[in-house]
Design a protein around this motif. Structure first.
Motif, mmCIF file in Angstrom:
data_model
loop_
_atom_site.group_PDB
_atom_site.id
_atom_site.type_symbol
_atom_site.label_atom_id
_atom_site.label_comp_id
_atom_site.label_asym_id
_atom_site.label_seq_id
_atom_site.Cartn_x
_atom_site.Cartn_y
_atom_site.Cartn_z
ATOM 1 N N ARG A 191 32.399 -0.868 67.543
ATOM 2 C CA ARG A 191 31.446 -1.982 66.954
ATOM 3 C C ARG A 191 30.475 -1.532 65.874
ATOM 4 O O ARG A 191 29.967 -2.322 65.065
ATOM 5 N N TRP A 226 33.630 -6.818 64.344
ATOM 6 C CA TRP A 226 34.496 -7.772 64.912
ATOM 7 C C TRP A 226 35.668 -7.126 65.539
ATOM 8 O O TRP A 226 36.498 -6.566 64.883
ATOM 9 N N THR A 260 37.219 -15.349 64.833
ATOM 10 C CA THR A 260 35.858 -15.468 64.610
ATOM 11 C C THR A 260 35.690 -16.493 63.200
ATOM 12 O O THR A 260 36.383 -16.321 62.215
ATOM 13 N N THR A 307 41.223 -10.838 64.664
ATOM 14 C CA THR A 307 41.314 -9.436 64.860
ATOM 15 C C THR A 307 42.293 -9.289 66.150
ATOM 16 O O THR A 307 41.881 -9.572 67.366
#
Length: 407
Positions: A360, A365, A370, A380
């Motif tokens: 992260r 992401w 998202t 993703t």
């Protein structure tokens, strides 16, 4: 078989000239080399030293022979580990890579749970549990939990990925494309373990979804085409009604990226090397574009660099845009270009907990859908395969089925 695709190719012709770049790491300056070596030594010392301290000599009062074995074994592994990594990943020995990668996965899990176990030990000490019983029970717990997680993690890494279905609303999507089934693969990472049978079964699972579009978002393999062709050849059996499209990942740039672009084209895939195609169904159209991985420019391959504007050059601005880009953080360029949906891989969902938190810091992401703004969404995937350690702990692999819906 792929269906109707309108080709709009804006690839730089010079890209093909870079196919023979030597697969050698970039040279490091003297100070950087020293820093790299020091960091490596410290990392290895911590990975192997912390479990040794917490599980062997932290109040357990084991018999002398057990302390000796518990000391010599991790010390030998720590000394062999850098050598095996160098022989495997720098010199191309599959056997050395497999041993080094498995060692890395095992020691990472044991290291993590040794830290957790030490906290449990502190709680037991506060509760009045004395050593050596306290330390021995903690050691046993750490080893049992680690063994269970590693066994299950290996099973998860080697199994055919589960299908993860997600609906994605695209306001500009035409009614003829409503319900379009996009299957996303990424990070197959064909490597030292022969996963030809896995590849065949994974392709069968993809075909069973009856996709309209299949996208591979990069990191096909670790190694050159000649080495991994027996595993990757099954990708040629993927079926899609409208298109099969592919972009490079960062690992292609360790293994002759142009070879992989050419190989995928030979297998019947559209290699979207900073270019796009247009798909059409029932009178509605969509631009399907792809851009090189963000590491491409540093590879030295002529004509290779992430270039979203080039990928979209000549595209009808009124059509919705699906963009393939290996790394999620490339979505900044997608937002700037008004892309409707970017699909990416690269993160593996963290692959082995708690590596998620380190991932992260580089890729905000980690996995899933998202919404960046009213126009652009990002999906993703956790990826179908694994890199390095043949384990997936709390980060299962996936075949991503995205059902596109109009807004």
């Amino acid at each position: 078989m792929s269906g109707p695709v309108h080709h709009t190719d804006h690839t730089d012709p010079a890209a093909a000239l870079g196919a023979e770049l030597a697969d050698v790491p970039a040279p490091r300056s003297g100070p950087r080399r020293v820093t790299f070596a020091v960091v490596g030594v410290v990392a290895v010392a911590l990975l192997f030293g912390v479990p040794w301290w917490l599980l062997v000599v932290n109040g357990q009062e084991w018999p002398g022979w057990l302390v000796a074995v518990g000391t010599v074994a991790p010390a030998g592994m720590a000394l062999a580990f850098p050598v095996l990594m160098a022989r495997g990943h720098a010199r191309g020995s599959d056997r050395a890579s497999l041993v080094a990668d498995t060692t890395l996965g095992v020691i990472w899990v044991v290291f993590t749970w040794s830290i957790i176990g030490s906290l449990v030990g502190l709680a037991l000490a506060v509760a009045g549990v004395d050593n050596p019983g306290r330390a021995r029970w903690v050691t046993l717990g750490v080893l049992v939990v680690s063994a269970i997680l590693l066994a299950h993690g290996h099973f998860e890494a080697m199994r055919v990925p589960r299908v993860r279905r997600t609906e994605v609303r695209i306001p500009r999507l035409g009614p003829g494309l409503d319900g379009l089934r996009l299957v996303l693969l990424a990070d197959t990472h064909y490597g030292p373990i022969d996963r030809s049978r896995w590849s065949e079964k994974t392709v069968a699972a993809v075909n069973a979804l009856e996709p309209d579009v299949v996208a591979h978002a990069g990191d096909i393999a670790d190694g050159r085409v000649a080495e991994r062709e027996p595993q990757s050849r099954h990708l040629g059996d993927v079926r899609a009604a409208l298109a099969r499209v592919y972009v490079t990942g960062n690992h292609e740039y360790y293994s002759q990226a142009q070879e992989w672009l050419d190989h995928m084209a030979d297998l019947g895939w559209e290699a979207l090397h900073n270019r796009h195609v247009v798909i059409e169904r029932d009178g509605s159209r969509m631009v399907v574009a792809g851009t090189d991985d963000r590491t491409a420019h540093g590879s030295g391959l002529p004509g290779h660099a992430a270039d979203v504007p080039q990928a979209l050059a000549g595209a009808d601005p009124d059509l919705p845009v699906l963009l393939l880009a290996h790394q999620p953080k490339q979505v900044d360029e997608a937002v700037a270009a008004g892309v409707d949906l970017q699909v990416s891989g690269h993160t593996h969902g963290g692959q082995i907990w708690p590596f998620h938190w380190l991932v992260r810091t580089e890729q905000p992401w980690l996995q899933g859908l998202t919404r960046l703004n009213d126009r652009t969404a990002l999906y993703t995937t956790r990826g179908a395969g694994f890199w390095g350690p043949p384990f997936r702990v709390f980060a299962p692999s996936e075949i991503s089925l995205l059902v596109l819906r109009t807004g």
